[in-house]
Design an enzyme around this catalytic site. Sequence first.
Site, PDB file in Angstrom:
ATOM      1  N   GLY A 155       0.809  -1.225   0.000  1.00 16.71           N
ATOM      2  CA  GLY A 155       0.000   0.000   0.000  1.00 16.71           C
ATOM      3  C   GLY A 155       0.839   1.271   0.000  1.00 16.71           C
ATOM      4  N   ASN A 179       4.133  -6.177  -3.147  1.00 21.52           N
ATOM      5  CA  ASN A 179       4.581  -7.521  -2.757  1.00 21.52           C
ATOM      6  C   ASN A 179       3.450  -8.396  -2.218  1.00 21.52           C
ATOM      7  OD1 ASN A 179       4.426  -5.723  -0.556  1.00 21.52           O
ATOM      8  ND2 ASN A 179       5.642  -7.077   0.718  1.00 21.52           N
TER       9      ASN A 179
HETATM   10  C1  LIG Z   1      -5.310  -6.768  -0.933  1.00 20.11           C
HETATM   11  C2  LIG Z   1      -4.169  -5.796  -0.712  1.00 20.11           C
HETATM   12  C3  LIG Z   1      -3.691  -5.983   0.599  1.00 20.11           C
HETATM   13  C4  LIG Z   1      -2.678  -5.462   1.203  1.00 20.11           C
HETATM   14  C5  LIG Z   1      -1.825  -4.429   0.790  1.00 20.11           C
HETATM   15  C6  LIG Z   1      -0.845  -4.111   1.879  1.00 20.11           C
HETATM   16  O1  LIG Z   1      -0.393  -3.015   1.931  1.00 20.11           O
HETATM   17  S1  LIG Z   1      -0.497  -5.339   3.015  1.00 20.11           S
HETATM   18  C7  LIG Z   1       0.873  -4.709   3.944  1.00 20.11           C
HETATM   19  C8  LIG Z   1       2.106  -5.171   3.324  1.00 20.11           C
HETATM   20  N1  LIG Z   1       3.227  -4.615   4.003  1.00 20.11           N
HETATM   21  C9  LIG Z   1       4.372  -5.249   4.117  1.00 20.11           C
HETATM   22  O2  LIG Z   1       4.550  -6.338   3.639  1.00 20.11           O
HETATM   23  C10 LIG Z   1       5.439  -4.531   4.881  1.00 20.11           C
HETATM   24  C11 LIG Z   1       5.889  -5.315   6.066  1.00 20.11           C
HETATM   25  N2  LIG Z   1       6.887  -4.587   6.792  1.00 20.11           N
HETATM   26  C12 LIG Z   1       8.173  -4.518   6.422  1.00 20.11           C
HETATM   27  O3  LIG Z   1       8.611  -5.021   5.408  1.00 20.11           O
HETATM   28  C13 LIG Z   1       9.086  -3.773   7.346  1.00 20.11           C
HETATM   29  O4  LIG Z   1       8.441  -3.614   8.571  1.00 20.11           O
HETATM   30  C14 LIG Z   1       9.514  -2.391   6.811  1.00 20.11           C
HETATM   31  C15 LIG Z   1       8.343  -1.524   6.413  1.00 20.11           C
HETATM   32  C16 LIG Z   1      10.459  -2.566   5.623  1.00 20.11           C
HETATM   33  C17 LIG Z   1      10.297  -1.653   7.935  1.00 20.11           C
HETATM   34  O5  LIG Z   1      11.328  -2.484   8.386  1.00 20.11           O
HETATM   35  P1  LIG Z   1      12.043  -2.115   9.771  1.00 20.11           P
HETATM   36  O6  LIG Z   1      13.104  -3.135   9.954  1.00 20.11           O
HETATM   37  O7  LIG Z   1      12.431  -0.696   9.781  1.00 20.11           O
HETATM   38  O8  LIG Z   1      10.905  -2.264  10.883  1.00 20.11           O
HETATM   39  P2  LIG Z   1      10.285  -3.625  11.484  1.00 20.11           P
HETATM   40  O9  LIG Z   1      10.127  -4.646  10.459  1.00 20.11           O
HETATM   41  O10 LIG Z   1      11.080  -3.980  12.701  1.00 20.11           O
HETATM   42  O11 LIG Z   1       8.829  -3.124  11.915  1.00 20.11           O
HETATM   43  C18 LIG Z   1       8.663  -2.198  12.977  1.00 20.11           C
HETATM   44  C19 LIG Z   1       7.292  -2.444  13.562  1.00 20.11           C
HETATM   45  O12 LIG Z   1       6.303  -2.128  12.597  1.00 20.11           O
HETATM   46  C20 LIG Z   1       5.391  -3.236  12.460  1.00 20.11           C
HETATM   47  N3  LIG Z   1       4.891  -3.275  11.072  1.00 20.11           N
HETATM   48  C21 LIG Z   1       5.626  -3.353   9.969  1.00 20.11           C
HETATM   49  N4  LIG Z   1       4.837  -3.345   8.870  1.00 20.11           N
HETATM   50  C22 LIG Z   1       3.560  -3.279   9.331  1.00 20.11           C
HETATM   51  C23 LIG Z   1       2.289  -3.242   8.687  1.00 20.11           C
HETATM   52  N5  LIG Z   1       2.151  -3.273   7.327  1.00 20.11           N
HETATM   53  N6  LIG Z   1       1.199  -3.183   9.447  1.00 20.11           N
HETATM   54  C24 LIG Z   1       1.291  -3.163  10.794  1.00 20.11           C
HETATM   55  N7  LIG Z   1       2.486  -3.182  11.473  1.00 20.11           N
HETATM   56  C25 LIG Z   1       3.593  -3.249  10.736  1.00 20.11           C
HETATM   57  C26 LIG Z   1       6.251  -4.433  12.799  1.00 20.11           C
HETATM   58  O13 LIG Z   1       5.453  -5.523  13.142  1.00 20.11           O
HETATM   59  C27 LIG Z   1       7.061  -3.907  13.965  1.00 20.11           C
HETATM   60  O14 LIG Z   1       6.227  -3.911  15.095  1.00 20.11           O
HETATM   61  P3  LIG Z   1       6.831  -4.295  16.521  1.00 20.11           P
HETATM   62  O15 LIG Z   1       5.681  -4.187  17.454  1.00 20.11           O
HETATM   63  O16 LIG Z   1       7.918  -3.301  16.804  1.00 20.11           O
HETATM   64  O17 LIG Z   1       7.365  -5.685  16.382  1.00 20.11           O
END
Ligand SMILES: CC/C=C\CC(=O)SCCNC(=O)CCNC(=O)[C@H](O)C(C)(C)COP(=O)(O)OP(=O)(O)OC[C@H]1O[C@@H](n2cnc3c(N)ncnc32)[C@H](O)[C@@H]1OP(=O)(O)O
Length: 291
Positions: A155, A179
């Site tokens: 998104g 992705n």
């Molecule tokens: C039908 C269409 C449907 C869906 C479309 C979408 O958009 S689905 C969402 C897809 N998003 C992803 O795949 C992204 C997932 N996240 C990441 O790849 C990484 O978090 C990111 C953005 C590259 C950042 O990496 P970084 O190492 O900086 O942070 P970390 O991974 O440690 O995350 C920090 C905390 O944020 C939470 N989080 C990450 N992404 C999401 C999200 N999309 N929604 C909710 N929360 C998210 C993650 O769980 C960590 O939380 P914590 O409590 O600190 O463990």
Amino acid sequence: MKMALRACLRTKPGLTALLSQLSCSGHAAARRAPALVAQRSSSSTSQKIKVDFDQSSGVAVMHMQSPPVNSLSLEFLTDVCIALEKLEMDKSCRGLVVTSSQPKVFSAGLDILDMYGKSPEHCAEFWKAVQEMWLKFYGSNMITIAAVNGSSPAGGCLLSMTCDYRIMADNPRYSIGLNETKLGIVAPFWFKDTMVNTVGHRATEMALQLGLLYSPAEALKIGLVDQLVHEDQVLTTATETMTKWLAIPGILNISYTCHFFHLWCCNLVCTICSCVCQVIAAKKIHLSQDF
Ligand SMILES: CC/C=C\CC(=O)SCCNC(=O)CCNC(=O)[C@H](O)C(C)(C)COP(=O)(O)OP(=O)(O)OC[C@H]1O[C@@H](n2cnc3c(N)ncnc32)[C@H](O)[C@@H]1OP(=O)(O)O
């Protein structure tokens, strides 16, 4: 006022109504509403969105500041839409740069926690808000530039693709793309269409089939972003670029935006017709099997 607007956003009866409101009466009606005119000084719209508006240049910068990763929850999406609507109504605001205040991340995409285990009502509100954000950015009368200063999956990538121009930080640790496939989710057709409009049919096919996330260099190569700059230069480059875009007579910009949006609407009608045909065909097959 914010509560009233939220209520209004949430009671819209779906994509068709959103489209019709956006393409005809919605914006015009909103522009007439004096109570909704945005302040012309720098202002903070909500805790999660900060908007700096420079009246002399007519350019606003929207900083997404929803820790930790600007994931698009219902609440955050609503705040984004309200902020955008306010700017849209201020005719002196001609350009919008959208960027992130969070380190390393532009937006992590839809908030997964807001999609999982929620009531059907919440899911309906949530998806309405996603569509609303997409429609408002894609149909905006302003020139919109995404200053992608971090990773931007799913998104987050969609949000950047609804903008007229994308500048990304040249840091190989960052990635951008739709992705969803890798997450076991099918990207909705309007995600796909937005990507087709950005990078073309074949690149979209590959991207969606494989759920690809691109490095900045790869994203530039396929045209998913338009420019790479050093991390520290993303925002300044965006505002400089905006000056060039705003030098083009406004009516031409608006007319191109309308043109692309019109094309998308035509595609939508075709898709609906094709779905109806498929349903009819399936029913016919089903009937013929009965005999
Ligand atoms: C039908 C269409 C449907 C869906 C479309 C979408 O958009 S689905 C969402 C897809 N998003 C992803 O795949 C992204 C997932 N996240 C990441 O790849 C990484 O978090 C990111 C953005 C590259 C950042 O990496 P970084 O190492 O900086 O942070 P970390 O991974 O440690 O995350 C920090 C905390 O944020 C939470 N989080 C990450 N992404 C999401 C999200 N999309 N929604 C909710 N929360 C998210 C993650 O769980 C960590 O939380 P914590 O409590 O600190 O463990």
